[in-house]
Enzyme design. Structure first.
Site, PDB file in Angstrom:
ATOM      1  N   GLU A  78      58.197  46.140  10.447  1.00  0.00           N
ATOM      2  CA  GLU A  78      58.805  47.000  11.467  1.00  0.00           C
ATOM      3  C   GLU A  78      60.322  47.060  11.399  1.00  0.00           C
ATOM      4  OE1 GLU A  78      58.077  43.777  11.622  1.00  0.00           O
ATOM      5  OE2 GLU A  78      57.210  43.531  13.609  1.00  0.00           O
TER       6      GLU A  78
ATOM      7  N   ASP B 242      55.151  41.883  13.090  1.00  0.00           N
ATOM      8  CA  ASP B 242      55.191  40.601  13.796  1.00  0.00           C
ATOM      9  C   ASP B 242      53.819  40.230  14.345  1.00  0.00           C
ATOM     10  OD1 ASP B 242      57.863  40.384  13.238  1.00  0.00           O
ATOM     11  OD2 ASP B 242      58.549  41.049  15.198  1.00  0.00           O
TER      12      ASP B 242
ATOM     13  N   ASP C 270      52.915  38.955  17.269  1.00  0.00           N
ATOM     14  CA  ASP C 270      52.644  39.003  18.705  1.00  0.00           C
ATOM     15  C   ASP C 270      51.954  40.312  19.069  1.00  0.00           C
ATOM     16  OD1 ASP C 270      54.679  40.818  18.437  1.00  0.00           O
ATOM     17  OD2 ASP C 270      56.122  39.757  19.690  1.00  0.00           O
TER      18      ASP C 270
ATOM     19  N   TYR D 289      59.688  32.579  13.736  1.00  0.00           N
ATOM     20  CA  TYR D 289      59.591  33.712  14.652  1.00  0.00           C
ATOM     21  C   TYR D 289      60.155  33.348  16.022  1.00  0.00           C
ATOM     22  CZ  TYR D 289      57.681  37.914  16.777  1.00  0.00           C
ATOM     23  OH  TYR D 289      57.547  39.112  17.421  1.00  0.00           O
TER      24      TYR D 289
END
Length: 899
Positions: free
Chosen positions: A9, A96, A98, A321
């Site tokens: 992203e 990512d 999450d 992260y």
């Protein structure tokens, strides 16, 4: 060789990933989400515009089906990704790990519709080992995480789009409400209300310097009088200023000074010596929330600045992260940390077994680990010097030190308390001296919370008392009576607000930075130093919601929502039943029935009226939140509240001062000779001005208001000058071609205008008296295009290493102060009131952030170019017209002469 397309992203993340993947991998960035709910009416597709639900972007009557649209700036990204997809054998989605990252991958899958095999790869650090391991252990997209993210997005949209219009209608336009935002505002307002209720109390004690027989001195303080503990700040009720208990001794100034006189020359006897060992364990490694808090406490960074630096460190492979609630460390990380502790601090600082920490949050943000340096051998902060920006280096140093400390031995020491007593007038007077000795610093050698220098902090913690024995006599070489006042509860800082939100289980730490940014941008709060101060608009919003929509702003309700979303992400509950419950509810407790019922009962005048108490004469005073800002009202008397006034500063004395000042300043200078309307001289939020006519009532337009010119003041303002100000802009005359020339008072000072041609007046020109001749003289001069002689820089940072040795200057610009490296300009944030206080690190960060945004968009340039061309065409057309007019006049004159 097979070819793989990897999509992440972030462009920075893509760049780092390319270093670790072979030639068969193409790494591209989606630049965040590629589609979302419509942000405006313009983004709603034509086929849905007539639907009642289209403004929400969610069809609430069709199982809450979201309407996803691709924003114009992402269409090019999608075209490029589809193009790359055509030439590969496999698609790897590496966003990512999450909920947001999972949702980005899911949207990419829905939009790109790949015909090649697709896998999801996740990693919590960007190192070669982690990437290769992620390639070996791919998985499908986690639909539970996607469902939780989509449910949260829909809830936030429904909350914001349904509640915000009520605020527009009842309080003021352009306000916004939000699930976490509104609770945050309530917390800030409630703290300010506590400060406003606060009543200071005075109390006294005595400090002494005592000396032993060996001439060793130590400080002590009075703790009890005749067996009663001395009252301290915590013994007073903050709202009344009175004592909360009657078993303490309260000294006033007279009693304290009398006691000092009585103790003069008296011998003190050591009555008790206590020594207790203590141990202190290190704090866990960083989570998102604790990193934001320490960034604020240690570095003075706001939450957004901390997260911006952490994001870049993660993307360049320096830390793991940075969006996580977990405090656990992987076995590899534990080995790396223990090795570093042994090498850098010595084996005596290493505990026998690795320390294990437990996460208190149910759903640890779906991440595997706490925030720590990346890899299985950690780089020291010194090794990153020059490779990262100053902000990034400071955040890395925090993370590195905290990680080291969490795997070091606890600190050990002893606390000592020595009590000495003397007798005055038959009363026993007891003083106490406290000392600390650090026997083994342990983790404090590496990291002390809230302190920049562990060594200095250790020195400060040690207070060594001289060796004394019970019944030994000591004498006082100094006795001082000290007065104290209780203090109001401190305002919330960003770090304190983040901590309060997390402790209440409200929102996600990863969203706190954007929430805090929003409440400041919407002017619900402003900064005073590091503290967040609520505006009176925030008071009105909180009053409306607590009185009419309390369910939506209740901390418990908001925290329960987070629990439900967590349960959805774990697959324990489905999203749709919860969305129905939230929106339609049962027994009228859903969002829609609550708004239908509550909105009808809201009286705008009531919610925009905030009681303040009384002025110094005991008259009731309120703050009214009006269309043009907040103002004080006492009966018929009103006064503007100056911008930047903190609500708790409106004491009875300050209220009376403002109202008296307002009554003087809102004086009538006379009536306008043409309209017979009164002309007022007033002082408002933005300075002194004159007003023609009375304040507007319903159905009437706003009266004309004109700011006073530079150098004018209300006291000396005359009726004639006020008339001249109200006559602006004024016509000076016409040029030879009959074009009108006007004089204006503009935002950036007085100027003259002829058609599209403008010139600023010189400092010695008087706008009210400038003549046509002077205007023509100025118009004949070459236009400076707004560029005056370059002002001296406010501050210069020479040869900045982080920017390849260029100079950075802090300059004062037309739209406010900014920093520049000669190529990139970046405006200073609003919370930096004094531009000369900007540090080199801040200046570098601002320029790097501006560079990251890229050049001005072509569309904006194209628009500006089009506008310029249009202006040029109008000017050209006017010039042609003038030439034709002249030719016609000449022809007519010639004809007349020949006739």
């Amino acid at each position: 060789m097979s070819k793989h397309l990897v999509i992440v992203e972030s462009p920075t993340k893509a760049k780092t990933l390319k270093r670790f993947l072979g030639r068969g991998y193409v790494v591209e960035s989606s630049v965040g989400h590629i589609r979302d709910l419509p942000a405006s009416a313009a983004e709603i597709p034509a086929e849905h515009k007539q639907e009642k639900w289209s403004r929400l972007g969610v069809n609430v009557d069709s199982d809450f089906e979201p309407l996803y649209v691709v924003s114009p700036d992402k269409k090019k990204v999608i075209r490029e990704l589809k193009k790359q997809l055509k030439g590969v054998d496999e698609l790897l989605l590496a966003t990512d790990e999450d909920r947001e990252g999972e949702a980005i991958s899911w949207h990419l899958l829905q939009v790109l519709k790949p015909k090649v095999p697709t896998r999801r790869m996740v990693f919590h650090e960007i190192t070669r080992e982690a990437i290769l391991e992620a390639l070996e252990n791919t998985r499908p997209i986690d639909e539970n995480l996607v469902a939780a993210q989509e449910a949260r997005r829909i809830i936030d949209r429904l909350y914001g789009y349904e509640v915000s219009p009520i605020l527009w209608r009842k309080i003021a336009p352009r306000l916004s409400a939000g699930r976490v935002q509104s609770v945050s505002i309530r917390m800030v307002v409630e703290r300010e209300l506590a400060r406003m209720r606060f009543r200071a109390a005075e109390y006294w004690d005595i400090s002494a310097i005592l000396e032993t027989e060996e001439k060793k001195s130590f400080p002590a303080r009075l703790v009890s009088v005749d067996g009663q503990r001395l009252a301290g700040g915590k013994d007073f009720d903050p709202d009344s200023g009175g004592l909360k208990r009657d078993d303490v001794a309260l000294l006033d100034e007279e009693a304290a000074r009398s006691l000092v006189d009585g103790l003069a020359g008296e011998q003190f006897t050591v009555v008790s010596i206590e020594e207790k060992p203590f141990t202190r364990s290190p704090a866990p490694p960083f989570t998102t929330s604790t990193l934001q808090q320490e960034g604020g406490r240690k570095l003075g960074f706001d939450a957004r600045r901390t997260m911006r630096a952490a994001q870049r460190l993660y993307e360049m492979g320096a830390i793991t992260y940075m969006r996580t609630d977990s405090v656990t460390l992987s076995p590899e990380a534990l080995r790396a940390t223990r090795t570093a502790v042994k090498d850098l601090y010595g084996e005596e600082f290493l505990p026998d077994e690795p320390r294990a920490y437990r996460t208190k949050v149910k759903n640890a943000q779906e991440a595997h680990e706490a925030i720590r340096p990346a890899g299985d051998a950690f780089s020291t902060p010194a090794e990153l010097q020059g490779k990262v920006s100053p902000d990034e280096l400071k955040i890395y140093e925090l993370v590195w030190k905290r990680t080291m400390a969490c795997q070091m031995r606890e600190a050990r020491g002893r606390r000592m308390a020595v009590r000495v007593a003397a007798t005055v007038g038959g009363r026993e007077i007891v003083f106490q001296a406290n000392g600390n000795t650090i026997d083994f610093p342990g983790f404090l050698r590496a990291y002390v919370e809230g302190s920049d220098d562990p060594e200095a902090a250790l020195a400060d913690r040690e207070v060594i008392l001289p060796a004394v024995r019970e019944q030994e006599t000591v004498k006082a070489t100094s006795l001082e009576a000290d007065g104290h006042f209780t203090q109001p509860p401190p305002r919330l800082t960003e770090a304190a607000l983040v901590k309060a939100l997390e402790e209440s289980g409200i929102g996600r730490p990863s969203t706190y930075a954007s929430i805090i940014d929003t409440i400041q941008r919407r002017e619900y709060t402003f900064k005073k130093g590091a503290a967040l101060v609520p505006s009176f608009t925030a008071f009105a919003v909180v009053k409306l919601m607590t009185e009419h929509l309390n369910h939506l702003i209740d901390e418990g309700f908001t925290a329960q929502m987070e629990d439900r979303l967590d349960a959805i992400s774990r697959g324990e509950h489905e999203a749709l039943p919860y969305l129905r419950e939230f929106y339609f509810g049962e027994d009228s407790d859903g969002l829609r029935p609550l708004l239908d019922k509550g909105a009808a009962d809201i009286d705008p005048r009531s919610v925009c009226t905030i009681p303040l108490g009384t002025d110094k004469d005991g008259s009731e005073v309120v703050v009214r939140v009006g269309r043009y800002g907040p103002f004080l009202q006492r009966g018929e008397d009103t006064a503007s509240i100056p911008d930047g006034t903190c609500p708790d500063e409106l004491t009875p004395e300050r209220i009376s001062e403002l109202l008296e000042s307002g009554a003087q300043e809102a004086r009538v200078l006379g009536n306008h000779p043409e309209t017979d309307e009164p002309i007022y001289a007033k002082n408002g939020r933005f300075g002194p001005y004159v007003q023609l006519g009375d304040p507007p009532t319903e159905g009437k337009k706003k009266p004309k208001m004109v700011s006073l010119l530079r150098g004018m003041d209300l006291e000396s303002l005359s009726f004639d000058v006020a008339l001249q100000l109200l006559a602006l802009p004024r016509k000076l005359g016409e040029d030879a071609d009959g074009v009108e020339i006007m004089a204006y008072n503009g935002r950036y000072g007085p100027y003259i205008k002829r058609g599209e041609d403008t010139r600023s007046l010189a400092d010695d020109d008087d706008l009210l008296a400038v003549s046509l001749d002077r205007a023509l003289e100025l118009l004949a001069q070459e236009k400076k295009r707004g560029r005056r002689q370059a002002a001296a820089p406010l501050k210069v940072f020479e040869k900045v290493e982080a920017l390849d040795g260029v100079d950075i200057r802090v300059l004062k610009g037309r739209y406010g102060p900014y920093v520049t490296d000669g190529e990139t300009n970046a405006s200073l944030p609003r919370d930096i009131v004094d531009p000369t206080t900007v540090t080199e690190g801040q200046a570098v960060q601002l320029i790097l952030d501006r560079r990251a945004k890229g050049p001005v968009k072509k569309r904006a340039k194209k628009k500006a170019k089009k506008k310029k061309a249009k202006r040029k065409a109008v000017t050209k057309k006017a010039a042609k017209k003038t030439v034709k007019k002249k030719a016609a006049k000449k022809k007519a004159a010639k004809k007349k002469t020949s006739g």
